[in-house]
Every structure is written in structure tokens, then in C-alpha cells.
Design a protein around this motif. Structure first.
Motif, PDB file in Angstrom:
ATOM      1  N   GLY A   9       0.823  -1.212  -0.041  1.00 43.55           N
ATOM      2  CA  GLY A   9      -0.104  -0.025   0.065  1.00 43.55           C
ATOM      3  C   GLY A   9       1.020   1.285   0.043  1.00 43.55           C
ATOM      4  N   LEU A  10       0.128   2.206  -0.236  1.00 48.34           N
ATOM      5  CA  LEU A  10       1.133   3.565  -0.083  1.00 48.34           C
ATOM      6  C   LEU A  10       0.664   4.601   0.581  1.00 48.34           C
ATOM      7  CD1 LEU A  10       1.802   4.692  -3.910  1.00 48.34           C
ATOM      8  CD2 LEU A  10       3.483   4.051  -1.977  1.00 48.34           C
ATOM      9  N   VAL A  11       1.156   5.423   1.375  1.00 47.31           N
ATOM     10  CA  VAL A  11       0.911   6.624   2.185  1.00 47.31           C
ATOM     11  C   VAL A  11       1.652   7.661   1.327  1.00 47.31           C
ATOM     12  CG1 VAL A  11       0.154   7.892   4.000  1.00 47.31           C
ATOM     13  CG2 VAL A  11       0.087   5.337   3.876  1.00 47.31           C
ATOM     14  N   GLY A  12       1.177   8.433   0.638  1.00 46.89           N
ATOM     15  CA  GLY A  12       2.085   9.530  -0.109  1.00 46.89           C
ATOM     16  C   GLY A  12       3.052   8.842  -0.991  1.00 46.89           C
ATOM     17  N   ILE A  13       4.430   8.889  -0.550  1.00 48.13           N
ATOM     18  CA  ILE A  13       5.462   8.025  -1.512  1.00 48.13           C
ATOM     19  C   ILE A  13       6.099   7.170  -0.236  1.00 48.13           C
ATOM     20  CG2 ILE A  13       5.775  10.149  -3.066  1.00 48.13           C
ATOM     21  CD1 ILE A  13       8.626  10.581  -1.536  1.00 48.13           C
ATOM     22  N   GLU A  14       5.444   6.887   0.772  1.00 51.70           N
ATOM     23  CA  GLU A  14       5.730   5.676   1.785  1.00 51.70           C
ATOM     24  C   GLU A  14       4.970   4.455   1.452  1.00 51.70           C
ATOM     25  OE1 GLU A  14       8.687   6.361   3.479  1.00 51.70           O
ATOM     26  OE2 GLU A  14       8.002   8.498   3.523  1.00 51.70           O
ATOM     27  N   GLY A 113      -9.815  -9.283 -18.103  1.00 53.92           N
ATOM     28  CA  GLY A 113      -8.610  -9.779 -17.448  1.00 53.92           C
ATOM     29  C   GLY A 113      -7.338  -9.380 -17.687  1.00 53.92           C
ATOM     30  N   ARG A 114      -7.396  -8.367 -18.728  1.00 50.45           N
ATOM     31  CA  ARG A 114      -6.076  -7.594 -18.845  1.00 50.45           C
ATOM     32  C   ARG A 114      -5.743  -6.971 -17.725  1.00 50.45           C
ATOM     33  NH1 ARG A 114      -6.972  -3.156 -22.177  1.00 50.45           N
ATOM     34  NH2 ARG A 114      -9.090  -3.590 -21.935  1.00 50.45           N
ATOM     35  N   VAL A 115      -4.261  -6.570 -17.687  1.00 53.94           N
ATOM     36  CA  VAL A 115      -3.777  -5.734 -16.375  1.00 53.94           C
ATOM     37  C   VAL A 115      -3.363  -4.402 -16.793  1.00 53.94           C
ATOM     38  CG1 VAL A 115      -1.843  -5.896 -14.751  1.00 53.94           C
ATOM     39  CG2 VAL A 115      -2.822  -7.944 -15.504  1.00 53.94           C
ATOM     40  N   ARG A 116      -4.040  -3.531 -16.291  1.00 54.27           N
ATOM     41  CA  ARG A 116      -3.791  -2.225 -16.669  1.00 54.27           C
ATOM     42  C   ARG A 116      -2.857  -1.664 -15.645  1.00 54.27           C
ATOM     43  NH1 ARG A 116      -9.777  -0.843 -17.101  1.00 54.27           N
ATOM     44  NH2 ARG A 116     -10.091  -0.866 -19.403  1.00 54.27           N
ATOM     45  N   PRO A 117      -2.007  -0.442 -16.003  1.00 52.64           N
ATOM     46  CA  PRO A 117      -0.876   0.271 -15.435  1.00 52.64           C
ATOM     47  C   PRO A 117      -1.404   0.806 -14.138  1.00 52.64           C
ATOM     48  CG  PRO A 117      -1.122   1.383 -17.410  1.00 52.64           C
ATOM     49  CD  PRO A 117      -1.979  -0.082 -17.550  1.00 52.64           C
ATOM     50  N   VAL A 118      -0.782   1.298 -13.094  1.00 55.64           N
ATOM     51  CA  VAL A 118      -0.918   1.827 -11.959  1.00 55.64           C
ATOM     52  C   VAL A 118      -0.238   2.905 -11.768  1.00 55.64           C
ATOM     53  CG1 VAL A 118      -2.586   0.148 -11.056  1.00 55.64           C
ATOM     54  CG2 VAL A 118      -0.063   0.256 -10.410  1.00 55.64           C
ATOM     55  N   ARG A 119      -0.740   4.156 -10.966  1.00 53.45           N
ATOM     56  CA  ARG A 119       0.350   5.033 -10.645  1.00 53.45           C
ATOM     57  C   ARG A 119       0.971   4.512  -9.191  1.00 53.45           C
ATOM     58  NH1 ARG A 119      -4.134   9.930  -9.611  1.00 53.45           N
ATOM     59  NH2 ARG A 119      -4.467   8.569  -7.981  1.00 53.45           N
ATOM     60  N   GLY A 120       2.224   5.323  -9.260  1.00 58.31           N
ATOM     61  CA  GLY A 120       2.962   5.004  -7.748  1.00 58.31           C
ATOM     62  C   GLY A 120       3.780   3.799  -7.806  1.00 58.31           C
ATOM     63  N   MET A 121       3.802   3.124  -9.054  1.00 57.96           N
ATOM     64  CA  MET A 121       4.738   1.877  -9.041  1.00 57.96           C
ATOM     65  C   MET A 121       6.203   1.972  -8.503  1.00 57.96           C
ATOM     66  SD  MET A 121       4.597  -1.264  -9.263  1.00 57.96           S
ATOM     67  CE  MET A 121       2.922  -1.613 -10.323  1.00 57.96           C
ATOM     68  N   LEU A 122       6.886   2.904  -8.648  1.00 58.70           N
ATOM     69  CA  LEU A 122       8.427   3.001  -8.312  1.00 58.70           C
ATOM     70  C   LEU A 122       8.348   3.015  -6.682  1.00 58.70           C
ATOM     71  CD1 LEU A 122      11.219   3.384  -8.911  1.00 58.70           C
ATOM     72  CD2 LEU A 122      10.785   5.826  -8.969  1.00 58.70           C
ATOM     73  N   PRO A 123       7.683   3.872  -6.052  1.00 55.88           N
ATOM     74  CA  PRO A 123       7.444   3.849  -4.669  1.00 55.88           C
ATOM     75  C   PRO A 123       7.144   2.474  -4.010  1.00 55.88           C
ATOM     76  CG  PRO A 123       5.916   5.517  -5.290  1.00 55.88           C
ATOM     77  CD  PRO A 123       6.882   5.011  -6.454  1.00 55.88           C
ATOM     78  N   MET A 124       5.761   2.020  -4.828  1.00 56.50           N
ATOM     79  CA  MET A 124       5.348   0.563  -4.399  1.00 56.50           C
ATOM     80  C   MET A 124       6.273  -0.364  -4.368  1.00 56.50           C
ATOM     81  SD  MET A 124       1.801  -0.112  -5.834  1.00 56.50           S
ATOM     82  CE  MET A 124       0.625   1.406  -6.310  1.00 56.50           C
ATOM     83  N   SER A 251       5.380   9.722  -9.990  1.00 56.74           N
ATOM     84  CA  SER A 251       4.726   8.460 -10.326  1.00 56.74           C
ATOM     85  C   SER A 251       3.466   8.379  -9.545  1.00 56.74           C
ATOM     86  CB  SER A 251       5.747   7.278  -9.933  1.00 56.74           C
ATOM     87  OG  SER A 251       5.050   6.123  -9.610  1.00 56.74           O
ATOM     88  N   VAL A 252       3.559   8.867  -7.966  1.00 52.94           N
ATOM     89  CA  VAL A 252       2.350   9.034  -7.106  1.00 52.94           C
ATOM     90  C   VAL A 252       1.243   9.870  -7.779  1.00 52.94           C
ATOM     91  CG1 VAL A 252       1.698   9.533  -4.981  1.00 52.94           C
ATOM     92  CG2 VAL A 252       3.686   8.229  -5.336  1.00 52.94           C
ATOM     93  N   ALA A 253       1.804  10.971  -8.531  1.00 55.27           N
ATOM     94  CA  ALA A 253       0.835  11.726  -8.960  1.00 55.27           C
ATOM     95  C   ALA A 253       0.386  11.200 -10.235  1.00 55.27           C
ATOM     96  CB  ALA A 253       1.670  13.182  -9.335  1.00 55.27           C
ATOM     97  N   ALA A 330      -8.140  13.904   8.432  1.00 55.66           N
ATOM     98  CA  ALA A 330      -8.616  13.722   9.654  1.00 55.66           C
ATOM     99  C   ALA A 330      -7.866  12.532  10.381  1.00 55.66           C
ATOM    100  CB  ALA A 330     -10.100  13.262   9.568  1.00 55.66           C
ATOM    101  N   VAL A 331      -7.410  11.380   9.786  1.00 57.18           N
ATOM    102  CA  VAL A 331      -7.075  10.439  10.417  1.00 57.18           C
ATOM    103  C   VAL A 331      -5.497  10.203   9.929  1.00 57.18           C
ATOM    104  CG1 VAL A 331      -8.581   8.534  10.704  1.00 57.18           C
ATOM    105  CG2 VAL A 331      -7.978   9.049   8.504  1.00 57.18           C
ATOM    106  N   THR A 332      -4.883  10.730   8.959  1.00 60.93           N
ATOM    107  CA  THR A 332      -3.678  10.579   8.658  1.00 60.93           C
ATOM    108  C   THR A 332      -2.909  11.852   8.448  1.00 60.93           C
ATOM    109  OG1 THR A 332      -4.133  10.194   6.360  1.00 60.93           O
ATOM    110  CG2 THR A 332      -3.700   8.182   7.736  1.00 60.93           C
ATOM    111  N   SER A 333      -1.326  11.906   8.420  1.00 58.42           N
ATOM    112  CA  SER A 333      -0.817  13.078   7.863  1.00 58.42           C
ATOM    113  C   SER A 333       0.100  12.563   6.887  1.00 58.42           C
ATOM    114  CB  SER A 333      -0.442  13.967   8.822  1.00 58.42           C
ATOM    115  OG  SER A 333       0.725  13.391   9.410  1.00 58.42           O
ATOM    116  N   THR A 334       0.584  12.872   5.735  1.00 63.58           N
ATOM    117  CA  THR A 334       1.395  12.501   4.660  1.00 63.58           C
ATOM    118  C   THR A 334       2.375  13.540   4.541  1.00 63.58           C
ATOM    119  OG1 THR A 334      -0.502  11.499   3.657  1.00 63.58           O
ATOM    120  CG2 THR A 334       1.224  11.567   2.452  1.00 63.58           C
ATOM    121  N   ASP A 335       3.652  13.046   4.386  1.00 64.07           N
ATOM    122  CA  ASP A 335       4.761  13.985   4.035  1.00 64.07           C
ATOM    123  C   ASP A 335       5.111  13.688   2.777  1.00 64.07           C
ATOM    124  OD1 ASP A 335       5.392  15.339   6.561  1.00 64.07           O
ATOM    125  OD2 ASP A 335       7.319  14.194   6.797  1.00 64.07           O
ATOM    126  N   PHE A 336       5.299  14.839   2.078  1.00 69.89           N
ATOM    127  CA  PHE A 336       6.096  14.805   0.759  1.00 69.89           C
ATOM    128  C   PHE A 336       7.254  15.721   0.618  1.00 69.89           C
ATOM    129  CE2 PHE A 336       1.635  14.123  -0.423  1.00 69.89           C
ATOM    130  CZ  PHE A 336       1.562  12.736  -1.262  1.00 69.89           C
TER     131      PHE A 336
END
Ligand SMILES: Nc1ncnc2c1ncn2[C@@H]1O[C@H](COP(=O)(O)OP(=O)(O)O)[C@@H](O)[C@H]1O
Ligand SMILES: [Mg+2]
Length: 509
Positions: A9-14, A113-124, A251-253, A330-336
């Protein structure tokens, strides 16, 4: 039957590892998902079931439960489709559950059934558990994943590809070549196209050498935008670490262009002045990086600075100091990360012609004051170099005039000065250039001769420098001395540095 498929999973780029546990048991046919999935993850239920059916597998009519562990962290985005589908195939006995566990999976599924690209693959990819045999990713994201993945990256185009691989057809998938990191960037513009403007060129070179923020003031047509666009061409190329950091944010953006695995050029972001505060700083319910983070390791260019929303500009002050942005929800804070050079341009008055050599300005002095007051003192204080740009006379603009000095020699001088700084700040985590030198180190690194010291003190009292402006002038002097290869700062260096603050007194009285 129980199965486990690993993902991230990703939070920001973590990135954080996530285990997808799938249970298939007797009971009324149903499909429930637990473990803080957000709406986009919950919707994967529909995609996954269709993708599995359309890949030729028929799931038994049983009670299906999917748990995303750790249950306490929010899961977001469509990249969970693939691990959920694989987990279901394992629980249904279509592929070996023991084998499924030894890999990680990330990707979105299309209904067929095709696989589609996603955002944020490098940090993931950097976040998968070590010791796994491989990471299945959409083929479009494979080279991005290969940069940071600790395990072999297996590019796939469909769920059927994954099933084939897990059933033993691995020979069909060639090993991915390691991505090339050394290609130099290509620039579409060059300083050779800028005629004259020696002072502006020098100021930009100093700014590039020390990572200093810079503000250009001048009438329309003076060449401010043209000069600004050429700043990236004299900055040193990204180091590998910088390139990876910058790519993570892009990547995340979701801003990596197709076929680009790694950002090689320093970012040059020039948001329009209508940009919102979250757009500039970052925000949203699943926080996204703002322009200040997209410009990380590069340049944030704010053209027509006074036209920007005042509160957006003020919100930029904190990241300018700390080189990070914290987006709280509300629940999390994300650092960039947000370490950028601010480059700003503005007209001297609403009509623009106040300082024009031949055209008359028709603004009243109160209009001019109101216009300038849109830039607050604290923001101005954080800009090390203030530069007045005057338009070139038309006779100097024709095609027969000598071209200016090209970007390459300028970039080389900048690189030499940066190398000196690299040694100076070696071993410091967050300091790379003079602009980032903390006040505690000014004494150590800014040794200055008596004449230089005297000049600096005189200028400080004459121009009414704040403590911050004083330190900034000292840092700019340091950069000018570095460009000259001098260890000790002298009066010439200081004289050049303080004239870049003199404008403040002329305009903002
Ligand atoms: N020093 C210069 N050398 C070459 N062309 C210039 C120069 N200054 C201005 N120009 C020309 O004028 C145009 C307008 O300049 P621009 O950068 O848009 O001005 P500003 O942003 O200050 O209003 C440029 O696109 C360029 O064609
Ligand atoms: Mg312009």
C-alpha cells in the motif's frame, strides 16, 4: 480454503507491505472485503470477479472473504485488483497457494482480465517484503518497478499471464534488462538564444550554483519568462538518488509520461496563477503532492507572482524553510519532500511599464503600492536574489546579433561550484548547496575578510536587512566565492551579493 497474496500500500510516497488474505468457505455465496479498503479498493470486487470469469476460471459459489492486513491502515487505489484476483485463484485451487505466497502482485484489472498500469509503481515496488521471488506488475510499469524492486520484476499483460507463470510457464517471460540510469537529459531550449542580458544571466548562474531562490522584476517583453525557462539547462544533472526521489513523486501523482521509467531532467514546474492552495502545496482526501513537491530537486517557476492567490503563496513559506510538506487529514498525515528552487517573475506595476525605458506607465503610486503589497515581506525575505530585468533594445534582438553564451559552459561552471559545496556538506543528510546551509554553519563555512565584513554590515544597515536577509546575503556571497574557487569571501563577492537585495528598498518601501 485459505490463501495469501502479497502486495503493497502507499501513503504519499511511503510504501508498506500488505498481505491479502483470502478465505473461501461453505455458506451462502457472498464476497466481502475487510481491512480498511477505500471506495476504489471496494470496487475491485466487481472488476476481479469479471476478470477471473473472463480469463476462463469459474469460482465456486461459496462465501468469499478478503482481508487486507494490517487492518489498521487505509488501502487506496486499484493496484489491489491483481493480488486479490491471484489470492482468489489460489483459494479456489486453480494455482498452487504455496507458490502464490512467494511472489508479490500489484496492478489494476480490466473486466476482460487485462492488467492495467497503476500510479506510484516506483515507490510501491520499493516497499515489497524482501526475500520474495518476484513482483508481478503491469508491463507498462515494469521498468519503473525494476528501479526500486528488491525482487525480480515480472511484467504481465493479463491475469492469464500470471496464472500461466504460476503454473510453471516461466520460460515465456524473459528477464527484464536493468534500466539505464546514465542517459543525459536533452534540453529543448538554450541560453545561446538569449541576447545580451548579462546581469540576468549572471544572476541565474549564481542562483543555479548555490540553489538560491530568485525573483525577476521587469516590464512585459523584457525576457523574464524566456530566461526562466532556460534555468534548468544550467543546473547539474540529477544524481541517481535525486532522480529516484523525483520519480517517486511524479509516479504517485500519475505524471510519468508513457514509456518513462525515471525522470532524468530536473523538474521545471510552472503552475498557472489560478492554482489553488492544495494544488500548490498538496492535499486531497487521499493526499496528492502539490506543485512544490512536483518541483522537488528542480525549479518551481511562478510567473506573474502578484496574480497568485495570496494564501497559496503564504502557505509556501513553510515548505520553503523545511523542504518538506505535511498534508494533514482527519486520520492521517502524509509527508512529501519539497526541496525546490523558487523562481518568480513579476511586472513592476499593474500596467507593467513602470520601469520601461521608453513607454509611459499610467498607474498611480497607490496602485503600484497595492500591487507590490501582494508579495508579503516574509515571502520576499526568503528570496535570496532580486533582479531587475530591462528589455533589450530591438536593434540587439535581430538575427544578425551575436548569440549569447550557450548553456553548456554555464552548466560546467555551476557544476564546479556545486562540487565544492558537495564536499563542504558531505555527510549532511539534507544539505546539498549553499542556499540550504543552516544558520549554525554560517560561521564555519563563511569565513569573510575584514573589508567584506565591513561592506556587508554597511549594506545591512543601509538596506535595513532582517536577520534572515543578512544570512541570505552571506550565503549568496559564499556561492559567488565558490564560482570563483575562492575559500574566503571578500568585498567583491559581498558587493555583488548585496546588490541583489537592493531592489527591495527601491520597490517595497
Ligand atoms: N534578451 C533576449 N534575447 C532574445 N529574445 C528576447 C530577449 N528578450 C526578449 N526576447 C523575445 O521577446 C519575447 C518575449 O519575452 P518574454 O520572456 O515573454 O518576456 P516577459 O516574460 O518578460 O514578458 C521572447 O519570447 C523572445 O522572443
Ligand atoms: Mg512573461
Amino acid at each position: 480454503m485459505l490463501a495469501l497474496a502479497r502486495t503493497v500500500g502507499l501513503v504519499g510516497i511511503e510504501a508498506f507491505p500488505v498481505d491479502v488474505e483470502v478465505d473461501m468457505s461453505r455458506g451462502l455465496p457472498s464476497f466481502s472485503m475487510v481491512g480498511l479498503p477505500d471506495n476504489s479498493v471496494r470496487e475491485s470486487r466487481e472488476r476481479v470477479q469479471a476478470a477471473i470469469a473472463n480469463s476462463g476460471f469459474s469460482l465456486p459459489p461459496k462465501k468469499l472473504t478478503v482481508n487486507l492486513a494490517p487492518a489498521g491502515r487505509k488501502k487506496e487505489g486499484p493496484s489491489f485488483d491483481l493480488p486479490i484476483a491471484v489470492g482468489l485463484l489460489a483459494a479456489g485451487g486453480f494455482v498452487s497457494a504455496a507458490r502464490v505466497e512467494r511472489f508479490a502482485y500489484a496492478g489494476e484489472l480490466a473486466l476482460d482480465g487485462r492488467v492495467r498500469p497503476v500510479r506510484g509503481m516506483l515507490p510501491m515496488a520499493s516497499g515489497i517484503t524482501t526475500g520474495l521471488e518476484g513482483l508481478f506488475v503491469p508491463a507498462e510499469n515494469a521498468s519503473e518497478a525494476a528501479i526500486s524492486s528488491p525482487a525480480r520484476v515480472i511484467p504481465v499483460r493479463s491475469l492469464q499471464d500470471v496464472a500461466n507463470w504460476l503454473q510453471g510457464a516461466e520460460g515465456l517471460f524473459p528477464e527484464l534488462p536493468a534500466p539505464e540510469l546514465t542517459e543525459p537529459p536533452v534540453y529543448r531550449v538554450d541560453f545561446a538564444e538569449v541576447h545580451g542580458q548579462l546581469q540576468a544571466r549572471r544572476a541565474l548562474e549564481i542562483a543555479a550554483a548555490g540553489g538560491h531562490n530568485l525573483l525577476m522584476i521587469g516590464p512585459p517583453g523584457a525576457g523574464k519568462t524566456m530566461l526562466a525557462q532556460r534555468l534548468p539547462t544550467i543546473l547539474p544533472p540529477l544524481t541517481k538518488t535525486e532522480a529516484i526521489e523525483t520519480t517517486m513523486i511524479h509516479s504517485v501523482a500519475g505524471l510519468l509520461p508513457e514509456g518513462v521509467a525515471l525522470v532524468r531532467e530536473r523538474p521545471f514546474r510552472s503552475p498557472h496563477h489560478t492554482v489553488s492552495t492544495p494544488g500548490l502545496i498538496g492535499g486531497g482526501s487521499n493526499p496528492r503532492p502539490g506543485e512544490v513537491s512536483l518541483a522537488h530537486n528542480g525549479v518551481l517557476f511562478l510567473d506573474e507572482l502578484p496574480e497568485f492567490n495570496r494564501s497559496a503563496l503564504e502557505a509556501m513559506r513553510q515548505p520553503m524553510e523545511s523542504c518538506r510538506v505535511t498534508v494533514s487529514r482527519a486520520v492521517t498525515s502524509t509527508d512529501f519532500p519539497a526541496r525546490f528552487m523558487l523562481l518568480a517573475a513579476m511586472n513592476p506595476c499593474p500596467c507593467g511599464y513602470l520601469t520601461h525605458p521608453s513607454r509611459a506607465c499610467n498607474c498611480s503610486s497607490s496602485q503600484v503600492q497595492r500591487y507590490l503589497a501582494k508579495i508579503s515581506g516574509p515571502l520576499l525575505d526568503r528570496i535570496d536574489i532580486h533582479l531587475e530585468v530591462s528589455p533589450l533594445e530591438s536593434k540587439h534582438l535581430g538575427p544578425e546579433t551575436e548569440p549569447g553564451e550557450p548553456s553548456l559552459p554555464m552548466r560546467e561552471r555551476v557544476a564546479t561550484a556545486r562540487a565544492i559545496q558537495g564536499e563542504r556538506y558531505a555527510g549532511m543528510n539534507d544539505v546539498f548547496c549553499n542556499a540550504g546551509m543552516p544558520p549554525s554553519l554560517l560561521r564555519k563555512h563563511c569565513s569573510i575578510d575584514p573589508a567584506g565584513r565591513k561592506l556587508l554590515d554597511t549594506a545591512a544597515s543601509r538596506f535595513g536587512f532582517s536577520a534572515r536577509a543578512y544570512c541570505r546575503a552571506l550565503r549568496v556571497s559564499r556561492t559567488i566565492a565558490d564560482l570563483e574557487g575562492e575559500d574566503r569571501i571578500n568585498a567583491t563577492h559581498v558587493a555583488e551579493a548585496v546588490q541583489f537585495r537592493a531592489l527591495e528598498k527601491d520597490y517595497w518601501v
